[in-house]
Design a protein around this motif. Structure first.
Motif, PDB file in Angstrom:
ATOM      1  N   TYR A   1      -5.514   3.800   0.501  1.00  8.80           N
ATOM      2  CA  TYR A   1      -4.731   2.724  -0.138  1.00  8.80           C
ATOM      3  C   TYR A   1      -4.552   1.539   0.808  1.00  8.80           C
ATOM      4  CZ  TYR A   1      -3.436   4.891  -4.552  1.00  8.80           C
ATOM      5  OH  TYR A   1      -3.472   5.407  -5.814  1.00  8.80           O
ATOM      6  N   ASN A   2      -4.271   1.843   2.063  1.00 13.42           N
ATOM      7  CA  ASN A   2      -4.022   0.743   2.995  1.00 13.42           C
ATOM      8  C   ASN A   2      -5.281  -0.095   3.197  1.00 13.42           C
ATOM      9  OD1 ASN A   2      -1.802  -0.404   4.378  1.00 13.42           O
ATOM     10  ND2 ASN A   2      -2.736   0.169   6.328  1.00 13.42           N
TER      11      ASN A   2
ATOM     12  N   LYS B   1      -7.624  -0.523   1.017  1.00  9.13           N
ATOM     13  CA  LYS B   1      -7.774  -1.331  -0.207  1.00  9.13           C
ATOM     14  C   LYS B   1      -6.887  -2.572  -0.132  1.00  9.13           C
ATOM     15  CE  LYS B   1     -10.054   0.719  -3.756  1.00  9.13           C
ATOM     16  NZ  LYS B   1     -11.366   0.406  -3.335  1.00  9.13           N
ATOM     17  N   TYR B   2      -5.619  -2.346   0.190  1.00  7.61           N
ATOM     18  CA  TYR B   2      -4.669  -3.465   0.195  1.00  7.61           C
ATOM     19  C   TYR B   2      -4.957  -4.457   1.307  1.00  7.61           C
ATOM     20  CZ  TYR B   2      -1.837  -1.884  -3.683  1.00  7.61           C
ATOM     21  OH  TYR B   2      -1.413  -1.547  -4.954  1.00  7.61           O
TER      22      TYR B   2
ATOM     23  N   GLU C   1      -5.329   3.766 -10.432  1.00  6.19           N
ATOM     24  CA  GLU C   1      -4.911   4.104  -9.074  1.00  6.19           C
ATOM     25  C   GLU C   1      -4.148   2.994  -8.379  1.00  6.19           C
ATOM     26  OE1 GLU C   1      -8.873   5.116  -7.906  1.00  6.19           O
ATOM     27  OE2 GLU C   1      -8.318   7.203  -7.585  1.00  6.19           O
ATOM     28  N   ILE C   2      -4.450   1.771  -8.777  1.00  9.84           N
ATOM     29  CA  ILE C   2      -3.849   0.630  -8.091  1.00  9.84           C
ATOM     30  C   ILE C   2      -2.719   0.046  -8.944  1.00  9.84           C
ATOM     31  CG2 ILE C   2      -4.311  -1.679  -7.142  1.00  9.84           C
ATOM     32  CD1 ILE C   2      -5.740   0.521  -5.590  1.00  9.84           C
TER      33      ILE C   2
ATOM     34  N   ASN D   1       2.434   1.778  -3.418  1.00  2.75           N
ATOM     35  CA  ASN D   1       1.432   2.318  -4.338  1.00  2.75           C
ATOM     36  C   ASN D   1       1.156   3.791  -4.041  1.00  2.75           C
ATOM     37  OD1 ASN D   1      -1.531   0.769  -5.786  1.00  2.75           O
ATOM     38  ND2 ASN D   1      -0.777   2.844  -6.054  1.00  2.75           N
ATOM     39  N   TYR D   2       1.055   4.102  -2.755  1.00  3.41           N
ATOM     40  CA  TYR D   2       0.803   5.494  -2.381  1.00  3.41           C
ATOM     41  C   TYR D   2       1.971   6.389  -2.798  1.00  3.41           C
ATOM     42  CZ  TYR D   2       0.313   9.741   0.192  1.00  3.41           C
ATOM     43  OH  TYR D   2       0.246  11.066   0.500  1.00  3.41           O
TER      44      TYR D   2
ATOM     45  N   ALA E   1       0.840  -1.202   0.000  1.00  3.96           N
ATOM     46  CA  ALA E   1       0.000   0.000   0.000  1.00  3.96           C
ATOM     47  C   ALA E   1       0.875   1.251   0.000  1.00  3.96           C
ATOM     48  CB  ALA E   1      -0.909   0.009   1.226  1.00  3.96           C
TER      49      ALA E   1
ATOM     50  N   ARG F   1       2.330   7.318  -6.428  1.00  6.79           N
ATOM     51  CA  ARG F   1       1.337   8.293  -6.892  1.00  6.79           C
ATOM     52  C   ARG F   1       1.639   9.705  -6.392  1.00  6.79           C
ATOM     53  NH1 ARG F   1      -3.394   7.292  -8.572  1.00  6.79           N
ATOM     54  NH2 ARG F   1      -2.929   9.206  -9.654  1.00  6.79           N
TER      55      ARG F   1
END
Ligand code: GLU
Length: 453
Positions: free
Chosen positions: A303-304, A306-307, A272-273, A259-260, A256, A263
């Motif tokens: 994000y976290n 989501k992950y 986004e992912i 990914n963050y 996460a 971005r």
């Protein structure tokens, strides 16, 4: 082949901005089938610490950023740097200077009075002084023209050479300075693209001139615009960015965070992912924004969350146990419980904090938060009917729906007190799922306890 590097000074832990620089350097190398190298700029003996070397290595490891060779330690190369500084001196690209501290500060004061930029005025530049112990070596910065480069993110950058002075490359104690050592090491390590923060633009212009004097190939440069804090000002402690490993401790997943971070300044259409394995294929410096990005804790949490929900319940159990020692295997339907909590959680620690009611009785009396006798009567009716149903998910859902309907109730009128009774919390997940996971015996026990005065 592309060769990039990350060159932290081990004078502190790896912070968010540094982690993003490392990630972008790594991704750029990998996206171009190249190599990513690590160099510790550890020449400041007072401020560089072994503990920071270790913690930076641990942070990079956690972020899955693996250098392609053992790290280079700049402090091990002092002798070579010194030799090269003297080589420049022999060739006339550098000169010896014996200006005293007092003379230099007087020069500075006079320049300030005259509203000039304080800089060395070249007093000894053409004196041909023979070097002797205790003197410094200064770089003969070109007097005319401009220093320029084409930044891969920011475009053409050029500054008049009048803005630069003859900076020191070797101090009076014989130690080389940052701008000299960094240029030599980039040359030595065969770096093809230097990626670093835009606070280094002036250094780049100096280093290009040093590399020229050394007849080295000039690498490409890409300067990353700053990451600003939530307030739009410099990223600060309040933004929670002091040590990347704090994110690990606080229950953030490395995927996460990666990914963050990517971005923060880089985008790829509307997507986004991104997984790391995808990023190493598609990352391109041309897609990095040339204006600053802003840290957002909410987005990181998004994000976290989501992950966390990409993980299987078994993976979640393992990670929560690692993070906080709580073992969901110990409870009945632990897999369902942890997945339910993950839906609303922003971190592994939050799953742990929210999970107490699966492990211990909340022991809540209805009277402690609701004294309305009709509520008690309603719940007595509810529990007497609940006793009679099968405890599968579907039946529970149907039962609640019918119960609300026949009593002409809106969901919160039942759901709110029930949630507190079952969990001790006002914000808890779906009631029917809760009842199902807690099971008939525990659910009835908690409701009955709460109704018994
Ligand atoms: N050691 C420098 C720093 O930590 C980085 C220098 C560079 O990337 O060239 O700011």
């Amino acid at each position: 082949m592309e060769i990039t590097r990350f060159a932290p000074s081990p004078t502190g832990n790896l912070h968010l901005g540094g982690a993003r620089t490392a990630l972008f350097s790594y991704l750029f190398a990998k996206a171009n089938n190249g190599k990513f190298l690590l160099r510790f700029e550890d020449t400041d003996q007072e401020r560089s610490k072994e503990e920071y070397v270790k913690s930076i290595l641990n942070s990079l490891d956690w972020m899955k950023i693996k250098p392609d060779s053992d790290p280079v330690y700049q402090s091990h190369k002092t002798l070579q740097h010194k030799e090269l500084a003297f080589e420049l001196y022999e060739k006339g690209f550098a000169y010896a200077c014996d200006c005293s501290e007092i003379a230099l500060s007087k020069m500075r004061e006079e320049q300030i009075i005259k509203k000039q930029k304080p800089m060395y005025d070249g007093f000894n530049r053409d004196k041909g002084i023979d070097f002797s112990e205790g003197m410094v070596l200064r770089f003969k910065f070109p007097l005319d023209g401009e220093s320029r480069f084409k930044d891969l993110i920011l475009g053409d950058i050029s500054v008049s050479n009048k803005e630069f002075d003859d900076f020191i490359i070797l101090r009076s104690d014989g130690s080389p300075t940052y701008n000299f050592s960094a240029a030599v090491d980039d040359m030595d390590m065969g770096i093809t693209t230097v990626i670093r923060g835009d606070d280094h633009i002036t250094n780049t212009l100096k280093q290009i001139n040093v590399l020229d004097a050394l007849s080295a190939k000039i690498p490409n440069y890409a300067h990353l615009p700053m990451v600003l804090g939530e307030s739009g000002k410099r990223l600060s402690k309040r933004d929670g960015a002091e040590d990347i490993l704090d994110y690990k401790k606080n229950g953030y997943l490395n995927d996460a965070l990666i990914n963050y971070l990517v971005r923060l300044g880089w985008s790829y259409g509307e997507e986004e992912i991104f997984s790391l394995s995808e990023l190493v294929k598609i990352f391109n410096l041309a897609d990095v924004n040339s204006s600053p990005s802003r840290y957002s804790r909410d987005l990181l949490d998004w994000y976290n969350n989501k992950y966390l929900n990409f993980l299987t319940s078994d993976e979640l159990m393992l990670k929560v146990k690692e993070n906080s020692g709580v073992d969901f295997n110990k409870i009945d339907k632990g897999n369902l419980a942890i997945s339910l909590l993950a839906k609303g959680a922003n971190s592994l620690s939050q799953i742990n904090e929210e999970s107490t009611y699966f492990f211990e009785e909340p022991l809540i009396k209805l009277g402690s938060f609701n004294k309305d006798p009709s509520k008690k009567a309603l719940l007595l009716d509810f529990v007497s009917q609940l006793k009679k149903i099968d405890f599968d998910k579907k039946t529970i859902e149907e039962f609640i729906k019918n119960f609300l309907k026949s009593n002409n109730l809106k969901f919160p009128e039942l759901g709110k007190p029930l949630r507190v009774i079952l969990t001790g919390k006002e914000n808890a997940p779906s009631i029917s799922e809760l009842l199902f996971i807690l099971g008939k015996e525990t659910s009835l026990k908690r409701i009955e306890y709460s109704l018994n005065d």
